[in-house]
Write a protein that holds these residues in place. Structure first.
Motif, short mmCIF file in Angstrom:
data_model
loop_
_atom_site.label_atom_id
_atom_site.label_comp_id
_atom_site.label_asym_id
_atom_site.label_seq_id
_atom_site.Cartn_x
_atom_site.Cartn_y
_atom_site.Cartn_z
N GLY A 77 0.81 -1.21 0.00
CA GLY A 77 0.00 0.00 0.00
C GLY A 77 0.85 1.26 0.00
O GLY A 77 0.58 2.22 -0.73
N TRP A 78 1.90 1.25 0.81
CA TRP A 78 2.81 2.40 0.89
C TRP A 78 3.50 2.65 -0.44
O TRP A 78 3.63 3.79 -0.87
CB TRP A 78 3.83 2.14 1.99
N LEU A 79 3.91 1.60 -1.13
CA LEU A 79 4.57 1.76 -2.44
C LEU A 79 3.62 2.40 -3.45
O LEU A 79 4.03 3.25 -4.25
CB LEU A 79 5.09 0.43 -2.95
N VAL A 80 2.37 1.99 -3.42
CA VAL A 80 1.38 2.58 -4.33
C VAL A 80 1.15 4.04 -3.96
O VAL A 80 1.08 4.91 -4.84
CB VAL A 80 0.06 1.77 -4.32
N TRP A 81 1.07 4.34 -2.66
CA TRP A 81 0.92 5.73 -2.23
C TRP A 81 2.11 6.58 -2.71
O TRP A 81 1.92 7.69 -3.19
CB TRP A 81 0.81 5.81 -0.70
N ARG A 82 3.32 6.04 -2.59
CA ARG A 82 4.50 6.78 -3.03
C ARG A 82 4.45 7.07 -4.53
O ARG A 82 4.94 8.10 -4.98
CB ARG A 82 5.78 6.00 -2.71
N GLU A 83 3.86 6.17 -5.27
CA GLU A 83 3.81 6.34 -6.72
C GLU A 83 2.73 7.34 -7.15
O GLU A 83 2.95 8.15 -8.04
CB GLU A 83 3.54 4.98 -7.38
N ARG A 84 1.55 7.26 -6.52
CA ARG A 84 0.41 8.05 -6.99
C ARG A 84 -0.28 8.89 -5.92
O ARG A 84 -1.16 9.68 -6.24
CB ARG A 84 -0.66 7.14 -7.59
N GLY A 85 0.03 8.66 -4.66
CA GLY A 85 -0.72 9.32 -3.59
C GLY A 85 -2.09 8.67 -3.45
O GLY A 85 -2.45 7.77 -4.21
N PHE A 86 -2.85 9.14 -2.48
CA PHE A 86 -4.18 8.55 -2.26
C PHE A 86 -5.15 8.97 -3.36
O PHE A 86 -5.90 8.15 -3.86
CB PHE A 86 -4.73 8.96 -0.89
N SER A 87 -5.10 10.22 -3.76
CA SER A 87 -6.05 10.71 -4.76
C SER A 87 -5.78 10.14 -6.14
O SER A 87 -6.70 10.02 -6.95
CB SER A 87 -6.05 12.23 -4.81
N GLY A 88 -4.55 9.74 -6.42
CA GLY A 88 -4.22 9.18 -7.72
C GLY A 88 -4.42 7.68 -7.82
O GLY A 88 -4.18 7.10 -8.87
N ALA A 89 -4.86 7.07 -6.73
CA ALA A 89 -5.05 5.61 -6.72
C ALA A 89 -6.32 5.25 -5.95
O ALA A 89 -6.34 4.32 -5.16
CB ALA A 89 -3.83 4.94 -6.10
N LYS A 90 -7.38 6.00 -6.19
CA LYS A 90 -8.63 5.81 -5.44
C LYS A 90 -9.19 4.39 -5.56
O LYS A 90 -9.57 3.78 -4.56
CB LYS A 90 -9.68 6.83 -5.87
N LEU A 91 -9.24 3.87 -6.77
CA LEU A 91 -9.77 2.52 -6.95
C LEU A 91 -8.88 1.50 -6.25
O LEU A 91 -9.38 0.62 -5.54
CB LEU A 91 -9.89 2.17 -8.44
N ALA A 92 -7.59 1.62 -6.42
CA ALA A 92 -6.66 0.67 -5.80
C ALA A 92 -6.80 0.68 -4.28
O ALA A 92 -6.84 -0.39 -3.64
CB ALA A 92 -5.22 0.99 -6.20
N PHE A 93 -6.92 1.87 -3.69
CA PHE A 93 -7.05 1.94 -2.24
C PHE A 93 -8.44 1.55 -1.77
O PHE A 93 -8.60 1.05 -0.65
CB PHE A 93 -6.62 3.31 -1.72
N SER A 94 -9.45 1.73 -2.60
CA SER A 94 -10.78 1.22 -2.25
C SER A 94 -10.75 -0.31 -2.18
O SER A 94 -11.28 -0.91 -1.23
CB SER A 94 -11.81 1.68 -3.28
N LEU A 95 -10.13 -0.93 -3.17
CA LEU A 95 -9.99 -2.39 -3.17
C LEU A 95 -9.16 -2.86 -1.98
O LEU A 95 -9.47 -3.88 -1.36
CB LEU A 95 -9.38 -2.86 -4.49
N PHE A 96 -8.11 -2.13 -1.67
CA PHE A 96 -7.26 -2.44 -0.52
C PHE A 96 -8.09 -2.43 0.76
O PHE A 96 -8.02 -3.35 1.58
CB PHE A 96 -6.12 -1.41 -0.45
N GLY A 97 -8.88 -1.39 0.94
CA GLY A 97 -9.73 -1.30 2.13
C GLY A 97 -10.78 -2.39 2.19
O GLY A 97 -11.03 -2.96 3.27
N ILE A 98 -11.37 -2.71 1.06
CA ILE A 98 -12.39 -3.77 1.03
C ILE A 98 -11.78 -5.11 1.38
O ILE A 98 -12.34 -5.86 2.19
CB ILE A 98 -13.09 -3.81 -0.35
N GLN A 99 -10.60 -5.43 0.81
CA GLN A 99 -10.02 -6.73 1.13
C GLN A 99 -9.59 -6.79 2.59
O GLN A 99 -9.67 -7.84 3.22
CB GLN A 99 -8.89 -7.12 0.15
N LEU A 100 -9.14 -5.67 3.17
CA LEU A 100 -8.81 -5.68 4.60
C LEU A 100 -10.06 -5.94 5.44
O LEU A 100 -10.03 -6.72 6.40
CB LEU A 100 -8.18 -4.35 5.02
#
Length: 171
Positions: A77-100
């Motif tokens: 998750g941190w690596l994705v944040w470093r690449e795009r931030g939270f706003s640039g990876a909304k779908l990815a972080f939504s899926l991350f939250g759902i799987q958690l």
């Protein structure tokens, strides 16, 4: 891209804080799952008394494996944040939250409710969301997707274990 300029201490500090936040989030989910799991796996608890398939790992193995997997989720998750931030990876972080959330929910259903048949359906949904999360992370930062692959493998094994337990204990 969330650039980290080593000459900018505030950028390094922010990155470290976000990593700590990801670790805290993932281990909070692990802790909540542990609250649901603890009574069932304690001596004489429900899990200790049910029939288990021959391929059930020893109980001591689950803690270290899950600790490594939750840490790897945090790093991905941190690596994705470093690449795009939270706003640039909304779908990815939504899926991350759902799987958690689904990860915790499986523990609550399987161990807390002692319902392997319902947990089997839920873990299949979890498996799908892990795959979707891997694909979303891989599109942004390929290594982040690969870091989640052992998690998918372990949940695949856990699904087979859940199936075996349900089968051996169905009334």
């Amino acid at each position: 891209m969330q650039s980290i300029n080593r000459k900018n201490p505030s950028g390094v500090a922010r990155s470290a804080l976000v990593l700590i936040a990801f670790v805290a989030l993932c281990f909070a989910v692990a802790g909540l799952g542990g609250l649901a799991t603890g009574p069932a796996v304690s001596p004489g608890g429900w899990y200790e008394t049910i029939n288990k398939p021959f391929y059930t790992p020893p109980s001591w193995l689950f803690g270290p494996v899950w600790s490594i997997l939750f840490l790897s989720m945090a790093v991905a998750g941190w690596l994705v944040w470093r690449e795009r931030g939270f706003s640039g990876a909304k779908l990815a972080f939504s899926l991350f939250g759902i799987q958690l959330m689904l990860n915790f929910l499986w523990s609550a259903i399987f161990f807390g409710l002692q319902a392997p048949e319902v947990a089997l359906v839920e873990i299949l949904v979890l498996w799908v969301f892990i795959v979707l999360n891997i694909l979303a992370f891989r599109r942004i930062r390929p290594v982040a997707g690969w870091i989640l692959t052992p998690y998918l493998a372990w949940v695949t094994f856990a699904t087979l274990l859940n199936l075996g337990i349900w089968w051996l204990n169905a009334s």
